[in-house]
Structures are given as structure tokens and as C-alpha cells.
Design a protein around this motif. Structure first.
Motif, PDB file in Angstrom:
ATOM      1  N   LYS A 522     -35.969  -7.497  50.289  1.00 34.57           N
ATOM      2  CA  LYS A 522     -34.516  -7.334  50.403  1.00 34.57           C
ATOM      3  C   LYS A 522     -34.222  -6.848  51.825  1.00 34.57           C
ATOM      4  O   LYS A 522     -34.752  -5.826  52.265  1.00 34.57           O
ATOM      5  N   ASP A 524     -31.860  -5.479  54.832  1.00 29.92           N
ATOM      6  CA  ASP A 524     -30.693  -4.606  55.020  1.00 29.92           C
ATOM      7  C   ASP A 524     -30.026  -4.979  56.343  1.00 29.92           C
ATOM      8  O   ASP A 524     -30.640  -4.919  57.401  1.00 29.92           O
ATOM      9  N   SER A 649     -28.676  -0.884  39.952  1.00 28.46           N
ATOM     10  CA  SER A 649     -28.088  -2.102  40.500  1.00 28.46           C
ATOM     11  C   SER A 649     -27.602  -2.977  39.354  1.00 28.46           C
ATOM     12  O   SER A 649     -28.274  -3.103  38.342  1.00 28.46           O
ATOM     13  N   GLU A 670     -25.306  -0.247  43.295  1.00 25.51           N
ATOM     14  CA  GLU A 670     -25.384  -1.547  43.942  1.00 25.51           C
ATOM     15  C   GLU A 670     -24.893  -2.633  42.989  1.00 25.51           C
ATOM     16  O   GLU A 670     -25.038  -2.529  41.781  1.00 25.51           O
ATOM     17  N   LYS A 672     -25.290  -6.794  42.555  1.00 30.37           N
ATOM     18  CA  LYS A 672     -25.973  -7.992  43.069  1.00 30.37           C
ATOM     19  C   LYS A 672     -25.169  -9.217  42.673  1.00 30.37           C
ATOM     20  O   LYS A 672     -25.014  -9.505  41.490  1.00 30.37           O
ATOM     21  N   LYS A 704     -22.743  -0.618  46.906  1.00 26.78           N
ATOM     22  CA  LYS A 704     -23.286  -1.495  47.945  1.00 26.78           C
ATOM     23  C   LYS A 704     -23.432  -2.891  47.351  1.00 26.78           C
ATOM     24  O   LYS A 704     -23.521  -3.031  46.122  1.00 26.78           O
ATOM     25  N   THR A 706     -25.526  -6.583  47.269  1.00 25.94           N
ATOM     26  CA  THR A 706     -26.664  -7.418  47.651  1.00 25.94           C
ATOM     27  C   THR A 706     -26.347  -8.847  47.241  1.00 25.94           C
ATOM     28  O   THR A 706     -25.858  -9.080  46.134  1.00 25.94           O
ATOM     29  N   GLU A 708     -27.950 -12.438  46.453  1.00 25.07           N
ATOM     30  CA  GLU A 708     -29.255 -13.090  46.222  1.00 25.07           C
ATOM     31  C   GLU A 708     -29.095 -14.596  46.295  1.00 25.07           C
ATOM     32  O   GLU A 708     -28.004 -15.124  46.129  1.00 25.07           O
ATOM     33  N   CYS A 724     -21.392  -7.736  53.781  1.00 26.92           N
ATOM     34  CA  CYS A 724     -22.421  -7.568  52.733  1.00 26.92           C
ATOM     35  C   CYS A 724     -23.502  -6.620  53.237  1.00 26.92           C
ATOM     36  O   CYS A 724     -23.810  -6.572  54.424  1.00 26.92           O
ATOM     37  N   ASP A 725     -24.054  -5.831  52.302  1.00 22.41           N
ATOM     38  CA  ASP A 725     -25.005  -4.809  52.728  1.00 22.41           C
ATOM     39  C   ASP A 725     -26.437  -5.327  52.799  1.00 22.41           C
ATOM     40  O   ASP A 725     -27.172  -4.964  53.691  1.00 22.41           O
ATOM     41  N   MET A 726     -26.824  -6.152  51.800  1.00 20.21           N
ATOM     42  CA  MET A 726     -28.209  -6.617  51.775  1.00 20.21           C
ATOM     43  C   MET A 726     -28.266  -8.085  51.385  1.00 20.21           C
ATOM     44  O   MET A 726     -27.363  -8.600  50.717  1.00 20.21           O
ATOM     45  N   GLN A 728     -31.023 -11.247  49.933  1.00 19.50           N
ATOM     46  CA  GLN A 728     -32.315 -11.571  49.296  1.00 19.50           C
ATOM     47  C   GLN A 728     -32.331 -13.062  49.086  1.00 19.50           C
ATOM     48  O   GLN A 728     -31.328 -13.648  48.672  1.00 19.50           O
TER      49      GLN A 728
END
Ligand code: G
Ligand code: G
Ligand code: MN
Length: 758
Positions: A522, A524, A649, A670, A672, A704, A706, A708, A724-726, A728
Motif C-alpha cells: 500500500k 502512501d 478499514s 480508513e 477503501k 483516510k 485508500t 484499490e 486520496c491518501d493511499m 493499492q
């Protein structure tokens, strides 16, 4: 062996014969004993009479003998003393002697008279004496021991009496002989009250009996016999008076009595037989009727036995009838129970299946009450049962009165007739829509949402031949596809048989190390580096090869095996995190937690204990849809995770039943966004808009975000731009084994630099 034992050996097929035979046997035995007693008594008494008579006859004969002897002796004595006679004897005047003897013989009425001289010379009249007889007579008289007795002359017995002639010395004897012939014996026989036969026997064959007679065997059967010795002139040839009487003759007067007895016995037996037969008929007829009724009951025929009397048998029949009635009622109740649901009183699955099997073009429509458990927990089991009953009534009314069965906890079903699947689905849709209106339970309205499954009959050979089973799967399929109605899709259902052993094989695989964790990085955006990894389960089956996690995770959830799987994953992830840290990579490890585990407080205890013991830095990715099932407990457990420092999450956001209400309540860190939004990000402006607004919404709630499924540099750039924070996705890295991950992390991340510039 006793009589009862013997009777026991004979197996009677019916009671009546048995009763008759037993009674006749007993009566016959009693009769026989009575007959024996009578015959014995009669015989004894007859014998006593005979014995008394014979004894008396014997005594009488003795008297007669003595009387005759003394009479003859007197006569002989008179002659012996006559002077003229003595002189005639002394002078051998034979003519005078002979005339005197003749004279006396005629007077006395004897057969023979003689004078026997001491010289042995005899002058005889009326009878010729042979020398042997004369010799015996002379010997006897000369001995002086006998003067009267029996003498055998020519083989014939004679009563002989002598008187001495003294002139003055003994010169001889006057002797009279009287024949003991048949005529004389007849006289004796006639003196007796009974017709015995008498004889004087010269040559004794058996010992004398004395005064009392004895019973002897003769060719004519048993006889009574009395042997009385008579004085005899010849000691060597004793003489006896023998009286005999055949017992057969003694019994003759009783013969008629015996015949009568026998006749009465036979008649009694016949009467008894008839009587017993008739009586036992009355006795056994109701028993036979009962026997018949029991027999028919065994064959499932509920017949009653006739009650014909007030006695034990009558009462037995009445009890039997009561029992039959009870049995009939009970069976009716059992049948009702077997075909009805106890809680709602609606027909049950079996009933529905029978109904479906009875019609050729039958279709089964099943209505699943959506969020059944949530509603039931809210209103209680009793109210839920009433709600289902009311819903059943409503659906039934809508379906023109077709009976509505309860098929599962929250499922009702009915059989409809339709030409094809389209028509059946049409009917199901109409019914489901019409039935959605709220129902009043306990005075409050309860919202009802239904999902319907439709199915016809499957191939008979298939495991899923029952349309009810198929319709139940169709309900699940409809829910999965988020549709209100679906027809059973056989292709989509696949082969369930092949998957039956999957779970046990999965548990084995877990022990054998065939299950592993793959890690996907993942990225950041702010830190511009990989700060975490998601642990994804992989199963390499020795025969099936790679088994998709969607398949085995889903099954593990449904069969209640998700907990051991997840516990294993948590332990593995914690251990692997230490390995990564040792290699210089400090990363947050995300573990997927099935929403179902959020209703299991003891699982939470386990997870928290593991994390506390290892001081691991974990993130739990929770499937959003599952959170909704038991919201209160789930929220509480999530809060416990958060308090323990585990990041929470919300996985697959946007793919499930997104509910903003819950989003606000969950203490998550979080969100997703599901990959279905991200994959089309660089093509669809609509997805971009959705993603952007979701990111903003999440941020406003303090979460936060994430993303994907990031596969392209464009998507990555867009996401960075949206705040967006993260990220994947395959662009950053595919899920790989731990060893490969550490290798990749050591290499410089060239692509990501490129992405930042894009
Ligand atoms: O890898 P991917 O195709 O690998 O994963 C498919 C689905 O399986 C994902 O939705 C993911 O959340 C789920 N999954 C993978 N590993 C686990 C796990 O350990 N526990 C749970 N509950 N779900 C997992
Ligand atoms: O639902 P969850 O977040 O657990 O999903 C992870 C799933 O997403 C795994 O099956 C994983 O293989 C898959 N996945 C991760 N990155 C990508 C990607 O870039 N593209 C696609 N198509 N799938 C991805
Ligand atoms: Mn996940």
C-alpha cells in the motif's frame, strides 16, 4: 410328565378347541375315577357276599356230614349190637348176614352195606368193593383212628361209616357206604344262596384253604374257591370238599349297572362337549373379534371391536376401541404436524414439495424476508411468527388462495402454474411487489422487503431435483445480484458436490502449510513510499491447484470455519511483520476480517490478546456489507479494536449496501474504495466524480482513503490529485509471497516516480 405339560405340548390354533379338549379331558378323568371307585366297591361287596356264602356253605356241609355220619353210625351200631346178627356173623351164616345188611341198607337208604371181619373177610351188599378199596378200609379201621370218612371206591368218593361188632371181643365192623355223587352235591349247592358248584375231590391238587375261600385263576377267569378237608380212610389220598364260584358270575347282576354307568359317562361327555363348545363360543367370539381387530390395526386399519358384554372381555374391547381412537387422533395430529410449521401453523416445506410434485407444470416461488434476523431480533420470535403468518395470509390472498408454506426461517413459498420461466417470474414479481406494504404487528407497522426465487423441477438425476431447493438458491442468487426476483440459474450455481469436501480440505491445508499469505503493498501519497501491506490468503491445493479466495473464504464464512482461518492469518501476519521489520521494512500489515466475526466477542478477545502480546501494528479490513448484520455488537467490537490501537478499514466501499448512517457510527480510520470504481477511473468521468465525492465525504468524517485496483499511472495521478491518501494495485505491486516482497521493497521504486511526474 404332568397333564398340564402334556396339554401344553399340544398347540391349539384356537382357544375354543383348547377349552373343549381340556374340559373333556378333566371330566373324562373324573368320570374314570368315579367308575373305578364304583367298580371296586361293587366288586369288593360282591366278593364279600360270595366269600360269606361259601364260608357258610362250607360250614353247613360240615354239619350235614357230621349229622349223616352219626345217623349212619347209629344205624350200624344198632345192627352191630343185635344179638342174632352177631351170632350170624360168628357162625358165618352168610344168608342171614346178607339179609340183615340188605334190610338195613334199604332202611337207611345207603348205597352199600357190608360186614368186615377182623380177618379181612367182607360180606358186601349193594356195592362191589374192589380189593384196593377193601384194603384201605380195613387198614383205616384196624388202626382204630377212623370210623367215618371218605373212601375211594373205583375212583368214586363214598362217605363210609363203620360200627364195631363185639362178641364180646371185636370180630369185625358193620360198614355203610354212601356215594358222594353229583346229585348229593346238587343238594348242597341248592342250600346256598348263590349258585356255587360243589365237588368232593379225591386227589388234592392244592393245599386246603381252611374256613375262608380264596381267589384263584381258572381258565374262565378269576374264581372264588373253598377247599375243606374231609376225613379220609387213606392218609395218602386225602379228600376235600371243593366249592368254587366264578367271579364273573358274581358280577353278572351288576353288569347292567356298569353298562348304565358307561352310557351315562358317554352321554355326559357328549353333553359336556356340546356345552363347552357352545359356551366357549360365547367366550371366544369376542376374543376372536378383538384378535381380528388387532390384526387389522397392525395393518394400519383403524377398526373398532364390537363390545358385546359387560365383563372383562367387554371392557377390554371398549379399552381397545378407546386406544384405537387415540391412535387415530394421534396419527392425524402427527400427519398434521409433519406437514405444518409449528410456529406459524402454515404448511411446511414437505407439504410444499408434495404439492409441487403433484403438478406437471408447477413452479415454486419462494419469498425471502430481507434482513429477517434483524427484524426478528427487533420484534421477537413470537411476533415474527405472527408476522410470517400474516404475510403468508396476504400472499395467499394475492395468489387467489393458493396455500403459502413456510420453508425456512424467513422464507415462505407457494406453487404456481405457469407455461414457462418468464411467466413464472412475472407472477413472482407481481406477488413480491404487491406484498411489500408494511404489516401491523403489536400495533406498530413493520416494513417488509421481499426477495423472490423462482424454480421449476430439475432433472430427476440431479442432486437438486427439488424445485423448493432450487428456488431457495434462486433467492440467494437474487440477493447476490441485488435483484428482487430471480429464476434459479443452474450454470451460475456450479457443481456444489465438488465443493462439499472443500472446507475439510481447507482445514487440512491450514495444518499442512498449503495455505499461505501473499502481501500486496500500500503506497502512501504523502510519505511517497510503501507504508503498509495487505495480507491476502492463498491456497494451493495439491489436486485442484490454485483455489480462488472468493470461493473458499465465502464457504468458510457460510460453514462457520472463518474463525480458525482468520486466527491463523492474524498469527501469520504478526510473525511476518516481525520478519519484515528485521529486514528493515517497518510496515502496517492489513488483515482482512470477515464481517461475520464482528458478532463474535470471543474472537475479538483473541485478536486483542494476540496484538497486545506482540505489540504488532495491524489494520483490520472489514467487509462493509457484513457489518450491517448485527450492527450494535459489530460497532462495539470495532470500537474495542480502535481502542487497542488497531486501525480499522472499511473494505470494498461502494460495492456493498453502502449506508452513510453506519459510516458515521463506525469508529474507522480508513475507507477503501472498491476497485470497480478505480479500474474505470481514467475512462469514466462518472466514476471520477463518485470517487472524488467519496474521498471528500470520508475526509469530512475523519477517515483516510485508500484506492484499490490502481493499474495505470493515470489512475494513480488522478487519485493523487483528488487528495486520496493511499493507493493499492498492480501498478504498485501484485500480491506476492513474503520473500519476494522484501526483495521488491529493497529495489528502487522507479515506476512510482514516473507516476508522480505524470
Ligand atoms: O486476492 P484477492 O483475489 O486475492 O482476494 C479476494 C477476496 O478475498 C478479497 O475480497 C479479500 O478481502 C478476501 N480475502 C483474502 N484473504 C483473506 C483473509 O485472510 N480473510 C478474509 N476474511 N478475507 C480474505
Ligand atoms: O477486497 P480486498 O481489498 O480484500 O481486495 C483485494 C483484492 O483486489 C484481491 O483479490 C487482489 O488480488 C485484488 N487486486 C489488488 N490490486 C488489484 C489491481 O490493481 N487490479 C485488479 N484487477 N485487482 C486487484
Ligand atoms: Mn481487503
Amino acid at each position: 410328565m404332568s397333564a398340564t405339560k402334556i396339554l401344553g405340548l399340544v398347540r391349539f390354533r384356537n382357544l375354543r378347541t383348547r377349552l373343549t379338549v381340556v374340559y373333556m379331558g378333566l371330566f373324562g378323568l373324573a368320570l374314570l375315577l368315579a367308575a373305578i371307585a364304583v367298580v371296586t366297591a361293587v366288586t369288593n361287596s360282591a366278593q364279600r357276599v360270595v366269600r360269606d356264602e361259601m364260608t357258610a356253605a362250607g360250614a353247613v356241609y360240615s354239619q350235614l356230614w357230621t349229622a349223616r355220619s352219626s345217623q349212619l353210625q347209629q344205624g350200624a351200631g344198632v345192627l352191630a349190637q343185635d344179638y342174632g346178627f352177631r351170632e350170624a356173623v360168628a357162625t358165618n351164616d352168610e344168608a342171614t348176614v346178607r339179609s340183615a345188611l340188605d334190610n338195613l341198607r334199604a332202611r337207611q337208604g345207603v348205597d352199600g352195606a357190608l360186614i368186615l371181619g377182623v380177618d379181612g373177610y367182607a360180606t358186601t351188599t349193594g356195592l362191589a368193593l374192589d380189593d384196593a378199596a377193601l384194603d384201605r378200609l380195613f387198614t383205616g379201621l384196624e388202626s382204630g383212628q377212623i370210623e367215618s370218612g371218605v373212601l375211594a371206591i373205583d375212583g368214586q368218593a363214598y362217605q363210609v361209616v363203620a360200627a364195631p361188632v363185639n362178641a364180646p371181643v371185636l370180630i369185625g365192623w358193620v360198614v355203610f357206604a354212601e356215594r358222594l355223587d353229583a346229585a348229593q352235591m346238587r343238594n348242597l349247592e341248592q342250600l346256598s344262596a348263590i349258585p356255587l358248584s360243589a365237588a368232593v375231590v379225591l386227589n388234592r391238587v392244592s393245599a386246603p384253604t381252611g374256613d375262608g375261600p380264596i381267589t384263584v385263576r381258572t381258565p374262565d377267569g378269576p374264581s372264588m374257591r373253598l377247599d375243606r378237608p374231609l376225613p379220609s380212610f387213606d392218609k395218602a389220598a386225602p379228600a376235600d370238599l371243593v366249592l368254587t364260584y366264578p367271579l364273573k358270575r358274581a358280577m353278572r347282576p351288576y353288569e347292567a349297572l356298569f353298562w348304565w354307568l358307561a352310557a351315562i359317562g358317554v352321554a355326559g361327555l357328549a353333553l359336556l362337549m356340546g356345552g363347552t363348545w357352545a359356551l366357549s363360543r360365547g367366550l371366544t367370539r369376542p376374543i376372536s373379534a378383538l384378535d381380528e381387530a388387532v390384526h387389522r390395526l397392525q395393518q394400519g386399519d383403524y377398526v373398532e371391536a364390537p363390545v358385546t358384554s359387560a365383563d372383562e372381555i367387554g371392557r377390554l374391547a371398549a379399552s381397545f376401541n378407546a386406544m384405537v381412537g387415540d391412535l387415530r387422533d394421534r396419527e392425524a395430529r402427527l400427519t398434521h404436524m409433519a406437514l405444518h410449521d409449528q410456529e406459524t401453523g402454515l404448511p411446511n416445506r414437505l407439504s410444499l414439495e408434495r404439492q409441487a410434485a403433484a403438478q406437471a407444470d408447477a413452479w415454486v416461488v419462494l419469498f425471502g424476508v430481507d434482513r429477517f434476523e434483524v427484524v426478528r431480533n427487533a420484534i421477537g420470535y413470537d411476533s415474527m411468527a405472527r408476522l410470517l403468518a400474516a404475510l403468508g395470509g396476504r400472499l395467499s390472498a394475492l395468489a387467489d388462495g393458493a396455500p403459502m408454506a413456510r420453508v425456512g426461517a424467513g422464507a415462505l413459498g407457494l406453487v404456481i402454474v405457469a407455461a414457462d420461466e418468464a411467466e413464472a417470474v412475472g407472477i413472482a414479481t407481481r406477488l413480491a411487489e404487491a406484498a411489500q406494504a408494511p404489516l401491523m404487528i403489536n400495533g406498530a407497522p413493520v416494513d417488509i422487503a421481499l426477495t423472490a426465487g423462482v424454480a421449476g423441477r430439475g432433472a430427476a438425476s440431479s442432486d437438486l431435483a427439488s424445485p423448493v431447493d432450487r428456488a431457495a438458491i434462486a433467492v440467494d442468487q437474487a440477493r447476490a445480484a441485488r435483484r428482487m426476483v430471480a429464476a434459479f440459474d443452474e450454470a451460475a450455481y456450479g457443481d456444489p458436490g465438488d465443493n462439499l469436501s472443500l472446507i475439510s480440505e481447507l482445514m487440512t491445508a491450514l495444518r499442512d502449510g498449503d495455505v499461505t499469505l501473499a502481501y500486496q503493498p500500500k503506497y502512501d501519497f504523502r510519505a511517497e513510499r510503501i507504508t503498509g501491506v495487505e495480507a491476502l490468503m492463498r491456497w494451493s491445493h495439491p489436486r485442484r491447484g490454485f483455489v480462488p479466495p472468493d470461493l473458499f473464504i465465502g464457504m468458510a464464512e457460510e460453514t462457520g470455519h472463518i474463525r480458525p482461518l482468520t486466527e491463523w492469518a492474524i498469527r501469520r501476519a504478526i510473525a511476518d511483520q516481525k520478519t519484515m521489520a528485521a529486514a528493515g521494512h517497518v510496515l502496517t500489515v492489513s488483515v482482512n476480517i470477515s464481517g461475520r466475526l464482528l458478532s463474535d466477542e470471543s474472537f475479538a478477545d483473541f485478536a486483542l490478546a494476540e496484538v497486545a502480546a506482540s505489540a504488532a501494528d495491524l489494520c483490520f479490513e472489514i467487509t462493509e456489507t457484513a457489518v450491517m448484520d448485527n450492527p450494535e455488537l459489530a460497532l462495539h467490537i470495532i470500537a474495542r479494536f480502535a481502542e487497542a490501537g488497531i486501525a480499522v478499514s472499511l473494505d470494498d466501499y461502494g460495492a456493498g449496501l453502502s449506508s452513510l448512517t453506519y459510516l458515521k457510527q463506525i469508529r474507522a480510520d480508513e475507507l477503501k474504495i472498491d476497485k470497480s470504481f478505480i479500474l474505470g477511473l481514467d475512462q469514466s468521468s462518472r466514476d471520477a466524480l463518485l470517487v472524488k465525492s467519496t474521498i471528500d465525504l470520508a475526509h469530512s468524517l475523519g477517515l483516510k482513503v485508500t484506492a484499490e485496483g490502481v493499474e495505470t499511472p493515470t489512475a494513480l495521478a488522478l487519485l493523487r490529485g483528488m487528495g486520496c491518501d493511499m493507493a493499492q494495485g498492480y501498478l504498485i505491486g501484485r500480491p506476492v509471497a513474503l520473500a519476494l516482497l522484501t526483495e521488491q521493497l529493497a529495489a528502487p521504486v522507479v515506476e512510482l516516480d514516473l507516476a508522480r511526474q505524470a
